[in-house]
Design a protein around this motif. Structure first.
Motif, short mmCIF file in Angstrom:
data_model
loop_
_atom_site.label_atom_id
_atom_site.label_comp_id
_atom_site.label_asym_id
_atom_site.label_seq_id
_atom_site.Cartn_x
_atom_site.Cartn_y
_atom_site.Cartn_z
N SER A 1 -60.48 44.83 -49.23
CA SER A 1 -60.19 44.42 -47.85
C SER A 1 -60.15 42.90 -47.72
O SER A 1 -59.32 42.35 -46.97
N GLU B 1 -53.42 51.72 -51.79
CA GLU B 1 -54.63 51.28 -51.10
C GLU B 1 -55.88 51.70 -51.87
O GLU B 1 -56.80 50.90 -52.08
N ASP C 1 -55.55 50.50 -43.91
CA ASP C 1 -56.06 49.14 -43.74
C ASP C 1 -54.94 48.31 -43.13
O ASP C 1 -53.90 48.09 -43.76
#
Length: 312
Positions: free
Chosen positions: A12, A111, A156
């Motif tokens: 992230s 991801e 995200d």
């Protein structure tokens, strides 16, 4: 153990860094890594990110870049590379490995692999290398559906979805510009126009499209090799050097193997090799040794009748 085995930086955080870099006013340079060790070198030298090229992965498998690789192969190599670096990794996801639900699945798999962003292209399958002739592109509406599916699958919000168009080499720069606008409207965060020829064409594209742009500076292709600072002045946000490290490595490997074949020894090649000590430094061997010693530091005392070793 910090930074050993795997990088400390969460995916992230890498994605947020990628997004911030695209709006920083400083061009983000992403050299291609053909393996995880190269990614460590890219980070050490101070680049902003790492690129994983589909053409390089195909070549590494002994295959041409015509869409033969699978999502599993590409995401697996991407995960290996992303694992070892604190830098964001942008990966080439070809056409999304299917239509358009497969493109959506590709986003979720990337991801999960720790990737910071991917690019999807508007070529027809089977695809070709972007700097070869004979390419064909799908209708704009089909690529828009591909992109919308990818964007809808993103969990995200910092994961970067880049749209690549190969239309410039088929229908001209103006057609590529129109496609880029449609792709941005479909939710693409970054636009990658393949095989622009000159600095003037890069300038024309920047003037016409109001979203972050990525340039491809690949060797021996159709594009003039424009320096990063010049691209930055034009207003480009990111640049990739997809095959450079593989080309450098393969040239050196071929030269060395030919010399061994001719002379029967590698003795004359030593000054053209990375020294073992430098490899160990790049791998952080010393810290691994310290970690090993810190864990396996027990000794066995005399038998007390309980038959157990005493840890110190």
């Amino acid at each position: 153990m910090s930074g050993l085995i795997a990088a400390d930086t969460p995916a992230s955080t890498k994605r947020a860094a990628f997004r911030a870099g695209l709006t920083s006013g400083t061009i983000q340079q992403f050299p291609g890594a053909f393996n995880p060790l190269t990614a460590k070198l890219i980070q050490e030298i101070g680049f902003e990110g790492v690129y994983v090229s589909g053409a390089v992965l195909s070549a590494d498998l002994g295959l041409p870049d015509i869409g033969l690789t699978t999502l599993t192969e590409v995401s697996g190599r991407g995960q290996q590379i992303a694992r070892v670096t604190d830098l964001p990794v942008l990966i080439d996801a070809d056409t999304g490995f299917g239509e358009p639900m497969s493109a959506a699945r590709t986003v979720t798999v990337m991801e999960d692999a720790g990737i910071a962003g991917l690019h999807l292209e508007d070529q027809v399958n089977p695809k070709r290398c972007g700097h070869l002739d004979g390419k064909a592109v799908v209708p704009t509406g089909e690529m828009v559906r591909r992109l919308r599916a990818a964007v809808s699958a993103r969990r995200d919000p910092d994961f970067v979805i880049c749209a690549r168009t190969d239309a410039a080499g088929i229908d001209g720069v103006d057609a590529a510009i129109e496609r880029a606008k449609a792709y941005a409207d479909a939710g693409a965060d970054l636009i990658f126009t393949e095989a622009l020829h000159t600095e003037a064409e890069f300038e024309k594209f920047r003037a016409a499209v109001d979203v972050p742009l990525l340039a491809n500076m690949t060797e021996f292709g159709k594009s003039e090799l424009v320096p990063a600072k010049t691209l930055e002045q034009i207003g480009y946000n990111a640049v990739i050097y997809p095959v450079t490290t593989l080309r450098l490595a393969m040239f050196a490997a071929e030269q060395g193997l030919r010399e061994i074949a001719e002379t029967g020894t590698q003795a004359g090649l030593l000054d053209r090799m990375q020294h073992r000590s430098r490899l160990y430094e790049l791998l952080d061997y010393e810290r691994y040794n310290e970690f090993d010693s810190g864990i396996f530091n027990f000794t066995l005392r005399a038998d007390t009748g309980q038959g157990k070793g005493q840890q110190r």
